[in-house]
Design an enzyme around this catalytic site. Structure first.
Site, PDB file in Angstrom:
ATOM      1  N   HIS A   1       2.404   2.662  -0.052  1.00  0.00           N
ATOM      2  CA  HIS A   1       3.306   3.539  -0.823  1.00  0.00           C
ATOM      3  C   HIS A   1       4.637   3.580  -0.064  1.00  0.00           C
ATOM      4  O   HIS A   1       5.288   2.548   0.098  1.00  0.00           O
ATOM      5  CB  HIS A   1       2.621   4.902  -0.969  1.00  0.00           C
ATOM      6  CG  HIS A   1       3.261   5.857  -1.923  1.00  0.00           C
ATOM      7  ND1 HIS A   1       4.251   5.518  -2.791  1.00  0.00           N
ATOM      8  CD2 HIS A   1       3.025   7.183  -2.142  1.00  0.00           C
ATOM      9  CE1 HIS A   1       4.605   6.583  -3.503  1.00  0.00           C
ATOM     10  NE2 HIS A   1       3.872   7.607  -3.124  1.00  0.00           N
TER      11      HIS A   1
ATOM     12  N   HIS B   1       3.662  -4.111  -8.066  1.00  0.00           N
ATOM     13  CA  HIS B   1       3.758  -2.704  -8.432  1.00  0.00           C
ATOM     14  C   HIS B   1       2.703  -2.410  -9.474  1.00  0.00           C
ATOM     15  O   HIS B   1       2.446  -3.237 -10.342  1.00  0.00           O
ATOM     16  CB  HIS B   1       5.152  -2.367  -8.985  1.00  0.00           C
ATOM     17  CG  HIS B   1       5.436  -0.918  -8.924  1.00  0.00           C
ATOM     18  ND1 HIS B   1       5.004  -0.041  -9.891  1.00  0.00           N
ATOM     19  CD2 HIS B   1       6.078  -0.180  -7.992  1.00  0.00           C
ATOM     20  CE1 HIS B   1       5.392   1.172  -9.553  1.00  0.00           C
ATOM     21  NE2 HIS B   1       6.029   1.129  -8.411  1.00  0.00           N
TER      22      HIS B   1
ATOM     23  N   ASP C   1      11.041  -1.420  -2.408  1.00  0.00           N
ATOM     24  CA  ASP C   1      11.002  -1.436  -0.942  1.00  0.00           C
ATOM     25  C   ASP C   1      11.382  -2.776  -0.331  1.00  0.00           C
ATOM     26  O   ASP C   1      11.538  -2.880   0.877  1.00  0.00           O
ATOM     27  CB  ASP C   1       9.591  -1.061  -0.459  1.00  0.00           C
ATOM     28  CG  ASP C   1       9.318   0.412  -0.674  1.00  0.00           C
ATOM     29  OD1 ASP C   1      10.263   1.189  -0.523  1.00  0.00           O
ATOM     30  OD2 ASP C   1       8.175   0.764  -0.988  1.00  0.00           O
TER      31      ASP C   1
END
Ligand code: CMC
Length: 430
Positions: free
Chosen positions: A275, A314, A370
């Protein structure tokens, strides 16, 4: 429900082949109520049918009006506004107001909101003492989790979660204090004295200033373009509907725990490498790869199932992550100021190779938010350990908007999922 009614509009007919019985389950919008399955039993008195959903991949845990995602089309909207427009035209604090209140602020609403956030940024002196007790090498995310939990003891009034005025006050406190705690976590690792926030700076400027200014007597000019870039990153990270940390916030909130305790739980969930810890893991992975000639070997390891490509994939986005697109464009602006980050070459080549490889294409694995954010944070001077903390700062507004929606939702009950028990049947001690 029950009984045969195949003609009922907006309903689902279920035939249980085990018993031959038919059931009609109402469909509300695009969902059914999972509790409706309970009446489907194999034999009289047996437990009802449950839906087994590890990772809750197809279970809605709430009704929400905050954030909309269409993973196939790569759409992300806060309260209806596309993320691209908000990132370009609005500040993080305006977006935080939007998430919490449902509408963008008028100029006077914004002035009041900014004032209230700015004047709650200070933290109690005893909290500084608490923070100074962490080991010199404590991970700043661990410091954040612990300190958010400790904040609950400073504000016992926060237990009044059903009181609108109390909730509003805790929302100011949490959005205001999280950058202060984050900055102090960094200063702690450097052995620097804590510096109190500056009320004349914007949210992002103040955070950069109280993080990097070496001492109260030294000068530190925040570069306005870097402050704006950080503010955009904050907008992009502010909410993402029912992700792991937000679900933790809502789950703990459903027991009517105070929002500081809920936020500590949410931050703990964000800490994990799958995460919010992914941005940190991406940079560590890029550093380990080091040069583009090592990429094919890494790709082979990934395809052999020996490791994951961090910053890829994702649960929801199956084509592209709209936040990653904005961040990638922003990276160039940041590097114009900070100088090129050598890891960018490795990242770009890794992305190029992965996006043309059948393994990644067939699994819909694309760079996520990210993949590039860590490289930007690193260029701004943040150590790798701080990256998940930089994610947590803006996500606080999303957590709070979702928590508030949960505790004021008349349908919300304490979260208490079911399990499929596979352990031994009754047995007895000798
Ligand atoms: N690298 C290589 N293979 C992957 C990756 C990856 N990053 N992600 C998924 N896969 C493969 C996985 O092995 C599986 O393959 P197979 O069907 O052959 O077993 C398939 O893709 C589906 O994976 P999954 O684990 O079922 O997918 P998920 O939806 O449960 O997990 C995820 C989503 C984000 C946890 C995962 O893609 C992942 O671990 N990514 C790397 C960590 C990361 O970048 N996380 C940040 C997410 S974005 C920010 C945030 O919201 O926190």
């Amino acid at each position: 429900m029950s009984s045969v009614n195949a003609m009922a509009p907006d309903s689902l007919s279920i035939q249980d082949q085990r018993t031959g019985k038919n059931y009609t389950v109402p469909v509300e919008g695009d969902h059914i109520r999972a509790a409706q399955l309970e009446q489907i039993v194999k034999t009289e008195g047996a437990p009802g049918l449950v839906s087994y959903d590890p990772g809750l991949i197809n279970t809605a845990i709430c009704k929400s009006t905050i954030t909309y995602i269409d993973g196939e089309k790569g759409i992300l909207r806060y309260r209806g506004y596309p993320i691209e427009e908000l990132a370009e035209k609005k500040s993080y604090l305006e977006v935080a107001y939007l998430l919490i209140h449902g509408e963008l602020p008028s100029p006077s609403d914004l002035a009041e909101w900014q004032h209230n956030i700015t004047f709650h940024t200070l933290i109690h002196e005893n909290l500084k003492v608490f923070m100074s007790g962490f080991r010199y090498d404590a991970h700043p995310m661990g410091i954040l989790v612990g300190t958010l939990g400790a904040l609950s003891t400073f504000y016992p009034d926060a237990k009044n979660v059903k009181d609108t005025a109390s909730r509003r006050l805790q929302i100011y406190r949490l959005i205001a204090k999280i950058p202060t705690i984050a900055a102090f976590a960094y200063r702690h690792s450097q052995g620097w004295a804590y510096i109190d926030p500056s009320n004349d700076l914007s949210y992002a400027e103040n955070f950069l200033s109280i993080t990097f200014r070496p001492s109260i007597s030294s000068r530190y000019e925040v570069h306005p373009e870097l402050a704006r870039a950080l503010d955009v990153l904050f907008v992009l990270h502010a909410d993402h509907e029912q992700n792991c940390s937000t679900s933790a916030m809502r789950a703990v909130g459903s027991s009517l725990a105070d929002p500081f305790s809920c936020a500590a739980a949410a931050a703990a969930a964000l800490y994990g490498p799958l995460h919010g810890g992914a941005n940190e893991a991406v940079v560590r992975m890029l550093e380990e790869i080091g040069s583009v000639d090592k990429i094919p070997a890494i790709i082979q390891e990934v395809k052999a199932g020996k490791r994951r490509l961090m910053g890829f994939g994702h649960r929801v986005y199956r084509n592209y992550d709209p936040r990653a697109k904005i961040i990638k464009r922003m990276a160039d602006k940041v590097f114009e100021i900070t100088g090129m980050n050598p890891l960018l070459h490795v990242a770009l080549e890794l992305e190029r190779i992965a996006l043309s490889d059948e393994y990644f294409i067939s699994r819909h694995l694309y760079p996520n938010v990210d993949f590039y954010s860590g490289i930007i944070y690193q260029s701004m001077g943040f150590p790798t350990d701080m990256f998940p903390v930089l994610f947590a700062i803006p996500r606080m507004s999303g957590w709070l908007a979702q928590w508030q929606e949960g505790v004021t939702d008349p349908e919300q009950r304490i979260v208490r999922p079911k399990q499929v028990y596979l352990g031994p049947g009754e047995r007895h001690l000798p």
